[in-house]
Design a protein around this motif. Structure first.
Motif, PDB file in Angstrom:
ATOM      1  N   SER A 184       1.306  14.620   8.495  1.00 34.78           N
ATOM      2  CA  SER A 184       2.574  15.172   8.029  1.00 34.78           C
ATOM      3  C   SER A 184       2.652  16.639   8.433  1.00 34.78           C
ATOM      4  CB  SER A 184       2.698  15.060   6.508  1.00 34.78           C
ATOM      5  OG  SER A 184       2.558  13.722   6.073  1.00 34.78           O
ATOM      6  N   ILE A 185       3.877  17.166   8.465  1.00 35.67           N
ATOM      7  CA  ILE A 185       4.072  18.578   8.766  1.00 35.67           C
ATOM      8  C   ILE A 185       4.948  19.208   7.688  1.00 35.67           C
ATOM      9  CG2 ILE A 185       3.790  18.230  11.243  1.00 35.67           C
ATOM     10  CD1 ILE A 185       6.833  18.455  11.563  1.00 35.67           C
ATOM     11  N   ILE A 186       4.856  20.514   7.570  1.00 30.19           N
ATOM     12  CA  ILE A 186       5.705  21.284   6.659  1.00 30.19           C
ATOM     13  C   ILE A 186       6.565  22.213   7.507  1.00 30.19           C
ATOM     14  CG2 ILE A 186       5.803  22.869   4.704  1.00 30.19           C
ATOM     15  CD1 ILE A 186       4.434  20.247   3.982  1.00 30.19           C
ATOM     16  N   THR A 190       9.852  21.929   3.636  1.00 35.46           N
ATOM     17  CA  THR A 190      10.065  20.481   3.557  1.00 35.46           C
ATOM     18  C   THR A 190       8.928  19.737   4.235  1.00 35.46           C
ATOM     19  OG1 THR A 190      12.476  20.678   3.500  1.00 35.46           O
ATOM     20  CG2 THR A 190      11.580  18.586   4.276  1.00 35.46           C
ATOM     21  N   LEU A 191       8.432  18.698   3.564  1.00 33.27           N
ATOM     22  CA  LEU A 191       7.400  17.852   4.164  1.00 33.27           C
ATOM     23  C   LEU A 191       8.062  16.772   5.006  1.00 33.27           C
ATOM     24  CD1 LEU A 191       4.110  16.604   2.718  1.00 33.27           C
ATOM     25  CD2 LEU A 191       5.652  14.906   3.689  1.00 33.27           C
ATOM     26  N   LYS A 192       7.625  16.643   6.251  1.00 35.75           N
ATOM     27  CA  LYS A 192       8.132  15.605   7.142  1.00 35.75           C
ATOM     28  C   LYS A 192       6.988  14.679   7.520  1.00 35.75           C
ATOM     29  CE  LYS A 192      11.949  18.249   9.150  1.00 35.75           C
ATOM     30  NZ  LYS A 192      12.643  18.654  10.407  1.00 35.75           N
ATOM     31  N   THR A 193       7.257  13.390   7.515  1.00 36.30           N
ATOM     32  CA  THR A 193       6.241  12.406   7.861  1.00 36.30           C
ATOM     33  C   THR A 193       6.909  11.199   8.495  1.00 36.30           C
ATOM     34  OG1 THR A 193       4.316  11.211   6.971  1.00 36.30           O
ATOM     35  CG2 THR A 193       6.284  11.250   5.604  1.00 36.30           C
ATOM     36  N   HIS A 194       6.203  10.539   9.383  1.00 39.14           N
ATOM     37  CA  HIS A 194       6.761   9.388  10.092  1.00 39.14           C
ATOM     38  C   HIS A 194       7.182   8.306   9.100  1.00 39.14           C
ATOM     39  CE1 HIS A 194       7.137   6.075  12.952  1.00 39.14           C
ATOM     40  NE2 HIS A 194       7.022   6.948  13.938  1.00 39.14           N
ATOM     41  N   PRO A 195       8.313   7.669   9.322  1.00 40.99           N
ATOM     42  CA  PRO A 195       8.729   6.600   8.400  1.00 40.99           C
ATOM     43  C   PRO A 195       7.729   5.458   8.381  1.00 40.99           C
ATOM     44  CG  PRO A 195      10.117   6.621  10.372  1.00 40.99           C
ATOM     45  CD  PRO A 195       9.291   7.866  10.413  1.00 40.99           C
ATOM     46  N   ALA A 196       7.667   4.771   7.263  1.00 40.95           N
ATOM     47  CA  ALA A 196       6.715   3.666   7.090  1.00 40.95           C
ATOM     48  C   ALA A 196       7.266   2.410   7.747  1.00 40.95           C
ATOM     49  CB  ALA A 196       6.433   3.446   5.615  1.00 40.95           C
ATOM     50  N   ASN A 197       7.116   2.328   9.058  1.00 45.68           N
ATOM     51  CA  ASN A 197       7.538   1.140   9.801  1.00 45.68           C
ATOM     52  C   ASN A 197       6.326   0.513  10.474  1.00 45.68           C
ATOM     53  OD1 ASN A 197       7.036   2.824  12.012  1.00 45.68           O
ATOM     54  ND2 ASN A 197       9.205   3.248  12.382  1.00 45.68           N
ATOM     55  N   ASN A 198       6.541  -0.293  11.492  1.00 45.47           N
ATOM     56  CA  ASN A 198       5.434  -1.000  12.131  1.00 45.47           C
ATOM     57  C   ASN A 198       4.537  -0.101  12.972  1.00 45.47           C
ATOM     58  OD1 ASN A 198       7.825  -0.957  13.983  1.00 45.47           O
ATOM     59  ND2 ASN A 198       6.362  -1.872  15.399  1.00 45.47           N
ATOM     60  N   LEU A 199       4.921   1.161  13.172  1.00 41.67           N
ATOM     61  CA  LEU A 199       4.142   2.052  14.036  1.00 41.67           C
ATOM     62  C   LEU A 199       3.052   2.813  13.299  1.00 41.67           C
ATOM     63  CD1 LEU A 199       6.932   3.509  16.355  1.00 41.67           C
ATOM     64  CD2 LEU A 199       5.418   1.550  16.753  1.00 41.67           C
ATOM     65  N   ILE A 200       3.074   2.745  11.967  1.00 45.99           N
ATOM     66  CA  ILE A 200       2.014   3.411  11.206  1.00 45.99           C
ATOM     67  C   ILE A 200       1.550   2.509  10.066  1.00 45.99           C
ATOM     68  CG2 ILE A 200       3.092   5.665  11.657  1.00 45.99           C
ATOM     69  CD1 ILE A 200       3.590   5.760   8.531  1.00 45.99           C
ATOM     70  N   LEU A 201       0.355   2.807   9.567  1.00 50.96           N
ATOM     71  CA  LEU A 201      -0.098   2.201   8.316  1.00 50.96           C
ATOM     72  C   LEU A 201       0.426   3.071   7.182  1.00 50.96           C
ATOM     73  CD1 LEU A 201      -1.916   0.024   6.950  1.00 50.96           C
ATOM     74  CD2 LEU A 201      -3.676   1.789   6.869  1.00 50.96           C
ATOM     75  N   ASN A 202       1.102   2.463   6.243  1.00 45.62           N
ATOM     76  CA  ASN A 202       1.642   3.210   5.104  1.00 45.62           C
ATOM     77  C   ASN A 202       0.506   3.514   4.141  1.00 45.62           C
ATOM     78  OD1 ASN A 202       3.286   4.414   3.234  1.00 45.62           O
ATOM     79  ND2 ASN A 202       4.388   2.554   2.661  1.00 45.62           N
ATOM     80  N   GLY A 203      -0.186   4.613   4.403  1.00 40.94           N
ATOM     81  CA  GLY A 203      -1.395   4.942   3.661  1.00 40.94           C
ATOM     82  C   GLY A 203      -1.145   5.113   2.174  1.00 40.94           C
ATOM     83  N   ILE A 204      -2.122   4.733   1.366  1.00 43.09           N
ATOM     84  CA  ILE A 204      -1.984   4.874  -0.079  1.00 43.09           C
ATOM     85  C   ILE A 204      -1.993   6.345  -0.466  1.00 43.09           C
ATOM     86  CG2 ILE A 204      -2.979   4.309  -2.326  1.00 43.09           C
ATOM     87  CD1 ILE A 204      -1.746   1.930  -0.699  1.00 43.09           C
ATOM     88  N   THR A 205      -2.861   7.143   0.143  1.00 45.20           N
ATOM     89  CA  THR A 205      -2.849   8.579  -0.138  1.00 45.20           C
ATOM     90  C   THR A 205      -1.515   9.183   0.278  1.00 45.20           C
ATOM     91  OG1 THR A 205      -5.237   8.662   0.189  1.00 45.20           O
ATOM     92  CG2 THR A 205      -4.075  10.759   0.206  1.00 45.20           C
ATOM     93  N   ARG A 206      -0.966   8.716   1.388  1.00 44.71           N
ATOM     94  CA  ARG A 206       0.363   9.158   1.820  1.00 44.71           C
ATOM     95  C   ARG A 206       1.395   8.840   0.730  1.00 44.71           C
ATOM     96  NH1 ARG A 206       4.868   6.630   3.788  1.00 44.71           N
ATOM     97  NH2 ARG A 206       6.099   7.699   5.404  1.00 44.71           N
ATOM     98  N   ARG A 207       1.349   7.627   0.195  1.00 42.20           N
ATOM     99  CA  ARG A 207       2.319   7.227  -0.824  1.00 42.20           C
ATOM    100  C   ARG A 207       2.172   8.069  -2.095  1.00 42.20           C
ATOM    101  NH1 ARG A 207       2.092   0.580  -0.755  1.00 42.20           N
ATOM    102  NH2 ARG A 207       1.421   0.364   1.410  1.00 42.20           N
ATOM    103  N   VAL A 208       0.921   8.287  -2.512  1.00 45.65           N
ATOM    104  CA  VAL A 208       0.688   9.110  -3.692  1.00 45.65           C
ATOM    105  C   VAL A 208       1.199  10.529  -3.440  1.00 45.65           C
ATOM    106  CG1 VAL A 208      -1.089  10.146  -5.162  1.00 45.65           C
ATOM    107  CG2 VAL A 208      -1.273   7.739  -4.497  1.00 45.65           C
TER     108      VAL A 208
END
Length: 285
Positions: A184-186, A190-208
């Motif tokens: 992710s970047i700031i 504002t925090l920006k992060t790749h959308p949770a689609n098929n190109l990334i694993l939607n990490g649990i730490t990311r979700r938290v």
């Protein structure tokens, strides 16, 4: 840690035998999950276990337990091993059958294993790391936490050989994630992060982390960003079960935020520790 769960039974590691034709061994035909343990307690266990069930469903393997049964078995394993800080690794494969790319017949049962490993808690303040940029050459179902990790392994090794902690992956100049993390970047608070689609694993730490941003008034935008966006960002951070929330302060030799942990990343580290303590009890480290 000498014990593990094998097909639902809590036994010693030395007693386990895996067939040479297990499809996880021969094809990577399976899924896995890793949960962090603090104070002997599973962190974000429901999110992790739901993702295991989702990944298994994606590749059409039936988990042989309910979520509640599996959680109880993992908790019993942690107690048996006397583990205070660490991880539990679990893996589910399609089972053992004569080698054939097509699925085996329905009577072939999945094979499940889980074991623990010590991992000390290092505290919320984690120093910044160096990262390497590399092409994302993986398949297009990165949202499945499958055993097929060769692309991730090669990227991680490239980073290690360059003296870096992580490889930041990109497809045609668009940053996706790290070899074993989310990135992710700031920008302007504002925090920006790749959308949770098929190109990334939607990490649990990311979700938290995203939940913590929402709870604490940190704006979030889930949209793709470019390499140029990342290198010009105020802060860059990566997240995973192992590294929690850690700043990236150098990418391909380009220094980010004068090589220092940025203020929002630092806030997120504090918020993440508070969330650990809320779920698992007060931490001494």
């Amino acid at each position: 840690m000498g014990n593990l769960i094998f097909n639902g039974e809590l036994i010693t590691r030395s007693a386990v035998k895996i067939d040479v034709e297990d499809r996880g061994y021969q094809f990577g035909d399976g899924v896995y999950e890793v949960i962090r343990i603090y104070n002997g307690q599973l962190f974000a266990s429901e999110m992790h276990l739901k993702r295991l069930f989702e990944s298994a469903k994606f590749i059409r393997i039936k988990v042989p337990f309910t979520l509640e049964e599996l959680k109880a078995k993992l908790e019993a394993l942690i107690v048996k091993d006397g583990l205070t800080f660490g991880i539990v690794y679990m893996q589910l494969t399609r089972g053992a059958s004569s080698r054939n790319h097509a699925f085996p017949t329905e009577e072939v049962e999945p094979v499940f294993i889980a074991y623990t490993k010590e991992m000390p808690y290092a505290g919320e303040v984690k120093p910044g790391v160096k990262a390497l940029l590399t092409d994302d050459m993986r398949w297009l179902r990165c949202n499945i936490k499958s055993l097929n990790l060769l692309g991730n392994i090669l990227a991680k090794q490239e980073a290690v050989e360059a003296g870096c902690a992580e490889a930041v992956l990109h497809r045609d100049g668009i940053v996706t994630e790290g070899s074993s993390s989310n990135v992710s970047i700031i920008v302007d608070g504002t925090l920006k992060t790749h959308p949770a689609n098929n190109l990334i694993l939607n990490g649990i730490t990311r979700r938290v982390m995203l939940q913590l941003c929402q709870a604490n008034g940190i704006p979030v935008v889930e949209e793709a960003f470019s390499i140029a966006d990342m290198l010009a960002a105020d802060e860059v951070l990566y997240t995973s079960t192992g590294v929690e929330v850690t700043p990236i302060v150098s990418i391909d030799g380009k220094i980010i935020n004068d090589g220092q942990t940025g203020p929002i990343t630092r806030q997120l580290q504090v918020y993440f520790r508070e969330e650990i303590e809320r779920q698992c009890g007060r931490l001494k480290a």
